[in-house]
Design a protein around this motif. Structure first.
Motif, PDB file in Angstrom:
ATOM      1  N   THR A   1     -11.058  -1.093  -2.463  1.00  0.00           N
ATOM      2  CA  THR A   1     -10.055  -2.137  -2.593  1.00  0.00           C
ATOM      3  C   THR A   1      -9.142  -1.840  -3.769  1.00  0.00           C
ATOM      4  O   THR A   1      -7.933  -2.024  -3.700  1.00  0.00           O
ATOM      5  N   ASN A   2      -9.719  -1.384  -4.876  1.00  0.00           N
ATOM      6  CA  ASN A   2      -8.902  -1.121  -6.057  1.00  0.00           C
ATOM      7  C   ASN A   2      -8.503   0.340  -6.198  1.00  0.00           C
ATOM      8  O   ASN A   2      -7.861   0.712  -7.159  1.00  0.00           O
ATOM      9  N   TYR A   3      -8.913   1.172  -5.270  1.00  0.00           N
ATOM     10  CA  TYR A   3      -8.574   2.592  -5.297  1.00  0.00           C
ATOM     11  C   TYR A   3      -8.959   3.271  -6.610  1.00  0.00           C
ATOM     12  O   TYR A   3      -8.247   4.134  -7.082  1.00  0.00           O
TER      13      TYR A   3
ATOM     14  N   ASN B   1       1.048   3.903  -3.041  1.00  0.00           N
ATOM     15  CA  ASN B   1      -0.124   4.739  -3.200  1.00  0.00           C
ATOM     16  C   ASN B   1      -0.130   5.954  -2.305  1.00  0.00           C
ATOM     17  O   ASN B   1      -0.393   7.073  -2.732  1.00  0.00           O
TER      18      ASN B   1
ATOM     19  N   LYS C   1      -7.569   7.841  -9.333  1.00  0.00           N
ATOM     20  CA  LYS C   1      -6.904   6.640  -8.842  1.00  0.00           C
ATOM     21  C   LYS C   1      -6.017   6.980  -7.673  1.00  0.00           C
ATOM     22  O   LYS C   1      -5.327   8.003  -7.702  1.00  0.00           O
ATOM     23  N   GLY C   2      -6.048   6.127  -6.666  1.00  0.00           N
ATOM     24  CA  GLY C   2      -5.234   6.359  -5.484  1.00  0.00           C
ATOM     25  C   GLY C   2      -5.546   7.719  -4.891  1.00  0.00           C
ATOM     26  O   GLY C   2      -6.703   8.107  -4.777  1.00  0.00           O
ATOM     27  N   PHE C   3      -4.499   8.465  -4.578  1.00  0.00           N
ATOM     28  CA  PHE C   3      -4.713   9.780  -3.992  1.00  0.00           C
ATOM     29  C   PHE C   3      -4.402  10.876  -5.000  1.00  0.00           C
ATOM     30  O   PHE C   3      -4.224  12.035  -4.644  1.00  0.00           O
TER      31      PHE C   3
ATOM     32  N   SER D   1      -2.680  -0.988  -5.945  1.00  0.00           N
ATOM     33  CA  SER D   1      -3.886  -0.317  -6.408  1.00  0.00           C
ATOM     34  C   SER D   1      -3.802   0.099  -7.860  1.00  0.00           C
ATOM     35  O   SER D   1      -4.811   0.238  -8.524  1.00  0.00           O
ATOM     36  N   THR D   2      -2.598   0.283  -8.349  1.00  0.00           N
ATOM     37  CA  THR D   2      -2.473   0.789  -9.708  1.00  0.00           C
ATOM     38  C   THR D   2      -2.949  -0.239 -10.738  1.00  0.00           C
ATOM     39  O   THR D   2      -3.312   0.101 -11.831  1.00  0.00           O
TER      40      THR D   2
ATOM     41  N   GLU E   1       0.804  -1.219   0.000  1.00  0.00           N
ATOM     42  CA  GLU E   1       0.000   0.000   0.000  1.00  0.00           C
ATOM     43  C   GLU E   1       0.838   1.269   0.000  1.00  0.00           C
ATOM     44  O   GLU E   1       0.350   2.338  -0.346  1.00  0.00           O
TER      45      GLU E   1
ATOM     46  N   GLU F   1      -5.531  -3.567 -11.636  1.00  0.00           N
ATOM     47  CA  GLU F   1      -6.768  -4.151 -11.160  1.00  0.00           C
ATOM     48  C   GLU F   1      -6.635  -5.665 -11.136  1.00  0.00           C
ATOM     49  O   GLU F   1      -7.601  -6.411 -11.284  1.00  0.00           O
TER      50      GLU F   1
END
Lengths: 407, 308
Positions: free
Chosen positions: B271-273, A92, B56-58, A369-370, A89, A372
């Motif tokens: 979960t997938n941001y 991100n 996406k993300g932050f 997260s980047t 994580e 899927e």
């Protein structure tokens, strides 16, 4: 009078960072594992003893809600001062500007990065900056139920077990009538099949290109081996695991062996009827197991940056990590503090977890997260483990789909 | 000469006293209004905004026009989840509302211990959904669960409530009905108590049978409440999430047959941001719910009886 004093101290504490008038500075720390709460509180107490002007509180939020909560808090600018970070994580959060650069702490004397395994430090570096002070390392080993082994007359697992030994033992331990399975072959990367893939010389990502390699011959072979336990009836099926989790199967004495992390020791220990011991994971072509570190990170928006840094520096110190070791819930990351952790356990041998350091692989970041990738695996892996989709065909589809999302 | 009806309502004229009264009124509704504005309306606006962006993300949102919507219509998982929630609504709403009405009618008569029963039926409403789902998960366990133990005792081999994709939705729907009945029952009970007793007396004199009384008096008289109950039940059925979230993980083989649209939103967003796509999913759900509610508001003229 008081009002004025309040206003001014609020004003310059931002620049000086010091606490005023004996008022305590509050720091909040958040983590997901309730098993570790007492240990973490002991570490916080150690810090507060040295810094009486700082008050540290520990909040525990279960794993399933942890990242949801953190994400919402980060977006609202309300992240707790100290958060425990996961290697999957960190990128991100670092890229989003949520975390503070802790490079200077890791270059200082107290929590210098040379004291930690390099891969843990590196797991929390993004673009050359370090965002985490290593907390602990989590490794995987084979837990086995001694009573079930004794009842079936099977010799306990040893460190030189191979895949064939594992299959043979699983076969002997499986007792259909009594509803007892030999091994938990769960659809779970970290707690099962990633380890087998590495043991077979395979991998999930191509190191240079970053492409997904779920369809490489080594990986396919390893996955076929993983699924074979379900096929032969030595493991509960995915439908069974929908009723009882792998942990519950092991804890209730319905599964004789399970791959599980060092962080599960305390939980299993609390199950009174469970008489277990631990061995290293069996070897395939080579020895391999997951070995990934967690770290303390600091919120970039903390109101008390100096105090927060001081706290993580202490948490990364030999003293704090020894407290963590003695609490017995996590293998500390600070080198040389692992032995107190092993010694803490007298009923069984915890050393297989520490040995993983020699052949460990860090988390492959599948939940990153980047990509899927996670959603794609969720779609096809259950079918593979349910024997509805042939392993090779399924992995080919997974690889194609994941690589599509990468382009 | 026609008198001009411009005679304004004296309560709406701008007198000092009225302004003061209004001030108090606004003050009293302020907490609710602010809550709705900040917690609901702001979220709706933000979701709309995000649905046209890649978030996406932050990272900061990047405008991508209708890309999220184009992706959504081609995404078969969206259609599966939509189908799932509609199946869920079709099972739970009629059965749940009928059961609530039945219980409300039964508990509206003078019998001993009716407060006790009212409490029992209302209990699921005040229990934490997460705890409820965990207890049900144990009841449903195929080897050790209470249901299959009882079925086993009767010589029937019980189904795999949680593992069998054909069974899973029924398992979820049972929990859904069980949790909704209490709340709707209380609402209907309140509606029933407003029905004047003379109507029943008059019907009895005319020789109406109990079922006729129910159909010709009770149902029309509680129809406004019934309408409210049906509308809110459909809305909450389409938004079902917590029970499914607690009982099924995405790795479960039955997951595809129970995944709800809100669960899909949750997975994308948290979960997938991928907040942009997640927002698109809820915007579509919002549109569907609005459409269904408008249709129901139109249809209510046909069956809802307002006793003004």
């Amino acid at each position: 009078m008081t009002l004025g004093a309040c206003g001014s101290s609020g004003g310059d504490s931002a620049s000086s960072g010091g606490s005023k008038d004996g008022k305590k500075t509050d720091l909040k720390m958040i983590f997901w594992d309730s098993n570790q709460e007492p240990g973490l509180k002991d570490m916080a107490d150690g810090f507060m003893k040295k810094n009486p002007d700082i008050n540290v509180t520990v909040e525990i939020v279960p794993w399933d809600e942890y990242w949801t909560k953190l994400q919402a808090a980060a977006q609202g600018g309300d992240l707790p001062d100290i958060v425990v970070m996961h290697p999957d994580e960190v990128e991100n959060y670092a890229n989003g500007g949520i975390l503070m650069d802790l490079t200077d702490v890791l270059e200082g004397d107290v929590a210098n990065k040379s004291n930690f395994p390099e891969y843990v430090v590196e797991d929390f570096s993004v673009d050359g900056k370090f965002y985490g002070i290593p907390k602990d390392i989590g490794t995987l080993a084979l837990y086995y139920n001694k009573d079930l082994f004794d009842a079936a007359g099977v010799a306990y697992p040893t460190s030189d077990w191979t895949w064939d030994d594992l299959t043979a033992a699983a076969e002997q331990l499986t007792d259909k009538e009594a509803g007892i399975y030999g091994l938990n072959a769960d659809n779970n990367g970290q707690n099962f099949y990633w380890n087998l893939i590495w043991q077979n010389g395979g991998d999930i990502w191509e190191e240079e290109t970053g492409a997904c390699t779920f369809d490489s011959p080594e990986t396919v072979e390893a996955m076929e081996y993983a699924v074979s336990f379900v096929e032969k009836g030595y493991s509960p099926t995915p439908a069974d695991f929908a009723n009882l989790t792998a942990d519950e199967y092991f804890e209730s004495g319905k599964s004789a062996m399970t791959f599980a992390g060092s962080w599960m020791l305390t939980e299993y220990q609390n199950v009174e009827e469970l008489n277990f011991d631990v061995a290293e994971l069996p070897a395939g072509k080579e020895k391999a197991a997951i070995c990934s570190g967690m770290a303390f990170s600091v919120s970039a928006n903390t109101k008390h940056p100096e105090e927060a840094k001081k706290l993580v520096e202490y948490l990364g110190s030999e003293e704090a990590q020894t407290i963590q070791a003695e609490s017995g819930v996590a293998i500390p990351a600070y080198s040389g503090t692992q032995q107190p952790w092993v010694d803490k356990f007298t009923e069984f041998d915890a050393s297989p977890f520490v040995k993983v350091e020699e052949y460990g692989h860090t988390s492959p970041g599948l939940t990153a997260s980047t990509t899927e990738a996670g959603a794609i695996l969720d779609e096809y892996m259950p079918q593979i483990f349910s024997l509805e989709l042939p392993v090779e065909e399924g992995l080919k589809t997974i690889t194609e789909k994941i690589n599509e999302t990468l382009q | 000469m026609k008198k001009k009806a411009k005679n304004k309502n004296p309560r709406l004229t701008l007198t000092k006293r009225n302004v003061k009264t209004w001030g108090y009124a606004y003050l009293f509704i302020a907490p609710t209004v602010l809550g709705v504005l900040i917690l609901n309306l702001w979220g709706v606006i933000q979701s709309f905004y995000y649905s046209f962006h890649e978030v996406k993300g932050f990272a900061a949102p990047i405008f991508i026009g209708l890309d999220n919507y184009i992706r959504l219509f081609a995404d078969k998982e969206v259609w599966i989840s939509l189908k799932n929630v509609f199946v869920y609504a079709i099972i739970t709403v009629p059965i749940g509302v009928a059961l609530s009405l039945l219980l409300a009618v039964l508990l509206n008569v003078k019998i001993k211990g009716k407060s006790f029963f009212r409490c029992i039926y209302f209990l699921p409403v005040v229990s934490a959904p997460a705890a409820v789902a965990l207890v049900w998960k144990w009841l449903y366990n195929k080897d050790f669960g209470l249901f299959n133990q009882i079925l086993g005792g009767m010589g029937i081999s019980g189904p795999d409530w949680l593992g069998d994709p054909n069974m899973a939705m029924i398992s979820v729907a049972i929990v859904g009905i069980w949790s909704m009945v209490g709340y709707n029952m209380i609402l209907l009970l309140a509606g029933l108590q407003d029905v004047p007793a003379e109507l029943y007396e008059a019907a009895e004199i005319d020789g109406a049978a109990p079922f006729q009384k129910f159909l010709k008096i009770t149902v029309p008289m509680v129809s406004p409440t019934l309408f409210f109950v049906v509308v809110t039940s459909i809305i909450s059925a389409l938004q079902v999430f917590d029970v499914i979230f607690m009982m099924f993980k995405p790795s479960a083989p039955a997951f595809r047959s129970v995944e709800s649209i809100v669960y899909l939103f949750y997975r994308y967003t948290f979960t997938n941001y991928n907040k942009g796509y997640g927002s698109t999913i809820v915007v579509v759900l919002f549109a569907i719910i609005m459409l269904l509610t408008v249709i129901q508001l139109k249809l209510q003229k046909k069956w809802v009886h307002y006793n003004d």
